[in-house]
Design a protein around this motif. Sequence first.
Motif, PDB file in Angstrom:
ATOM      1  N   LEU A 144     119.725  95.884   7.717  1.00 12.74           N
ATOM      2  CA  LEU A 144     118.672  96.105   8.762  1.00 12.74           C
ATOM      3  C   LEU A 144     117.863  94.803   9.030  1.00 12.74           C
ATOM      4  N   THR A 145     117.740  94.407  10.313  1.00 11.08           N
ATOM      5  CA  THR A 145     117.147  93.236  10.661  1.00 11.08           C
ATOM      6  C   THR A 145     115.631  93.427  10.610  1.00 11.08           C
ATOM      7  N   ASP A 146     114.635  92.368  10.552  1.00  6.71           N
ATOM      8  CA  ASP A 146     113.376  92.818  11.013  1.00  6.71           C
ATOM      9  C   ASP A 146     113.061  93.282  12.517  1.00  6.71           C
ATOM     10  N   ALA A 147     113.976  93.216  13.227  1.00  4.10           N
ATOM     11  CA  ALA A 147     113.691  93.450  14.572  1.00  4.10           C
ATOM     12  C   ALA A 147     113.960  95.072  14.567  1.00  4.10           C
ATOM     13  N   GLN A 148     114.637  95.538  13.664  1.00  7.10           N
ATOM     14  CA  GLN A 148     114.833  97.257  13.765  1.00  7.10           C
ATOM     15  C   GLN A 148     113.521  97.936  13.475  1.00  7.10           C
ATOM     16  N   GLY A 149     113.075  98.580  14.464  1.00  9.68           N
ATOM     17  CA  GLY A 149     111.739  99.398  14.613  1.00  9.68           C
ATOM     18  C   GLY A 149     112.060 100.542  14.123  1.00  9.68           C
ATOM     19  N   GLY A 150     112.730 101.185  14.698  1.00  8.91           N
ATOM     20  CA  GLY A 150     113.092 102.918  14.413  1.00  8.91           C
ATOM     21  C   GLY A 150     113.490 103.304  13.105  1.00  8.91           C
ATOM     22  N   PHE A 151     112.793 104.390  12.792  1.00 12.14           N
ATOM     23  CA  PHE A 151     113.003 104.912  11.490  1.00 12.14           C
ATOM     24  C   PHE A 151     112.724 104.291  10.257  1.00 12.14           C
ATOM     25  N   ARG A 152     111.919 103.199  10.345  1.00 13.87           N
ATOM     26  CA  ARG A 152     111.364 102.484   9.244  1.00 13.87           C
ATOM     27  C   ARG A 152     109.870 102.717   9.072  1.00 13.87           C
ATOM     28  N   SER A 153     109.423 102.753   8.117  1.00 14.74           N
ATOM     29  CA  SER A 153     107.888 103.185   7.950  1.00 14.74           C
ATOM     30  C   SER A 153     107.238 101.761   8.216  1.00 14.74           C
ATOM     31  N   GLY A 154     105.925 101.931   8.739  1.00 18.26           N
ATOM     32  CA  GLY A 154     105.251 100.806   9.394  1.00 18.26           C
ATOM     33  C   GLY A 154     105.598 100.044  10.557  1.00 18.26           C
ATOM     34  N   ARG A 155     106.693 100.354  10.904  1.00 23.09           N
ATOM     35  CA  ARG A 155     107.158  99.659  12.226  1.00 23.09           C
ATOM     36  C   ARG A 155     107.514 100.830  13.388  1.00 23.09           C
ATOM     37  N   GLY A 156     107.102 100.166  14.512  1.00 28.58           N
ATOM     38  CA  GLY A 156     107.466 101.219  15.482  1.00 28.58           C
ATOM     39  C   GLY A 156     107.826 100.374  16.844  1.00 28.58           C
ATOM     40  N   CYS A 157     108.013 101.039  18.061  1.00 28.41           N
ATOM     41  CA  CYS A 157     108.304 100.576  19.161  1.00 28.41           C
ATOM     42  C   CYS A 157     107.376  99.386  20.009  1.00 28.41           C
ATOM     43  N   THR A 158     106.100  99.782  19.663  1.00 29.26           N
ATOM     44  CA  THR A 158     105.214  98.623  20.087  1.00 29.26           C
ATOM     45  C   THR A 158     105.378  97.282  19.405  1.00 29.26           C
ATOM     46  N   GLU A 159     105.608  97.270  18.228  1.00 26.21           N
ATOM     47  CA  GLU A 159     105.844  95.913  17.528  1.00 26.21           C
ATOM     48  C   GLU A 159     107.140  95.268  17.840  1.00 26.21           C
ATOM     49  N   VAL A 160     108.192  96.282  18.123  1.00 28.84           N
ATOM     50  CA  VAL A 160     109.490  95.564  18.557  1.00 28.84           C
ATOM     51  C   VAL A 160     109.438  95.095  19.925  1.00 28.84           C
ATOM     52  N   LEU A 161     108.669  95.708  20.856  1.00 29.09           N
ATOM     53  CA  LEU A 161     108.544  95.314  22.125  1.00 29.09           C
ATOM     54  C   LEU A 161     107.922  93.902  22.214  1.00 29.09           C
ATOM     55  N   ILE A 162     106.722  93.912  21.413  1.00 30.55           N
ATOM     56  CA  ILE A 162     105.947  92.548  21.243  1.00 30.55           C
ATOM     57  C   ILE A 162     106.906  91.732  20.785  1.00 30.55           C
ATOM     58  N   ASP A 163     107.365  91.750  19.695  1.00 28.57           N
ATOM     59  CA  ASP A 163     108.457  90.692  19.189  1.00 28.57           C
ATOM     60  C   ASP A 163     109.506  90.290  20.302  1.00 28.57           C
ATOM     61  N   LEU A 164     109.991  91.203  20.933  1.00 30.33           N
ATOM     62  CA  LEU A 164     111.280  91.012  22.172  1.00 30.33           C
ATOM     63  C   LEU A 164     110.525  90.031  23.023  1.00 30.33           C
ATOM     64  N   LEU A 165     109.368  90.459  23.617  1.00 33.26           N
ATOM     65  CA  LEU A 165     108.460  89.574  24.546  1.00 33.26           C
ATOM     66  C   LEU A 165     108.492  88.080  24.200  1.00 33.26           C
ATOM     67  N   ASP A 166     107.777  88.076  23.077  1.00 37.32           N
ATOM     68  CA  ASP A 166     107.520  86.747  22.152  1.00 37.32           C
ATOM     69  C   ASP A 166     108.943  85.985  22.344  1.00 37.32           C
ATOM     70  N   ARG A 167     109.922  86.266  21.943  1.00 36.30           N
ATOM     71  CA  ARG A 167     111.123  85.718  21.977  1.00 36.30           C
ATOM     72  C   ARG A 167     111.753  85.418  23.272  1.00 36.30           C
ATOM     73  N   TRP A 168     111.558  86.317  24.134  1.00 38.58           N
ATOM     74  CA  TRP A 168     111.900  86.043  25.542  1.00 38.58           C
ATOM     75  C   TRP A 168     111.144  85.033  26.108  1.00 38.58           C
ATOM     76  N   TRP A 169     109.757  84.888  25.930  1.00 31.74           N
ATOM     77  CA  TRP A 169     109.015  83.764  26.544  1.00 31.74           C
ATOM     78  C   TRP A 169     109.391  82.707  25.972  1.00 31.74           C
ATOM     79  N   GLU A 170     109.633  82.611  24.667  1.00 35.25           N
ATOM     80  CA  GLU A 170     109.743  81.398  23.938  1.00 35.25           C
ATOM     81  C   GLU A 170     111.197  80.702  24.354  1.00 35.25           C
ATOM     82  N   HIS A 171     112.170  81.549  24.521  1.00 37.66           N
ATOM     83  CA  HIS A 171     113.475  81.373  24.945  1.00 37.66           C
ATOM     84  C   HIS A 171     113.275  80.599  26.596  1.00 37.66           C
ATOM     85  N   THR A 172     112.773  81.251  27.529  1.00 37.51           N
ATOM     86  CA  THR A 172     112.628  80.814  28.759  1.00 37.51           C
ATOM     87  C   THR A 172     111.801  79.700  28.761  1.00 37.51           C
TER      88      THR A 172
END
Length: 73
Positions: A19-47
């Motif tokens: 599982l990558t660090d981007a995997q948020g579901g079914f893992r303790s201490g990780r949730g949807c919010t953190e995954v979405l924030i990471d996705l947006l950060d990577r998106w803005w960095e790429h664009t």
Amino acid sequence: MEGICADRLRDHLDRRRWLTDAQGGFRSGRGCTEVLIDLLDRWWEHTDSTRPGDATVTAVLLDLAKAFDKISH
């Protein structure tokens, strides 16, 4: 029994690092919010780092919360 199986499966996947660090579901201490924030950060960095028109971002987000609770047994 379900909890024991889920714990053992999680441990196995973590030990094998399948599982990558981007995997948020079914893992303790990780949730949807953190995954979405990471996705947006990577998106803005790429664009920001590409020429206009070259920025392509693909994301697949699934929310299956309580999906199986709604199935008629």
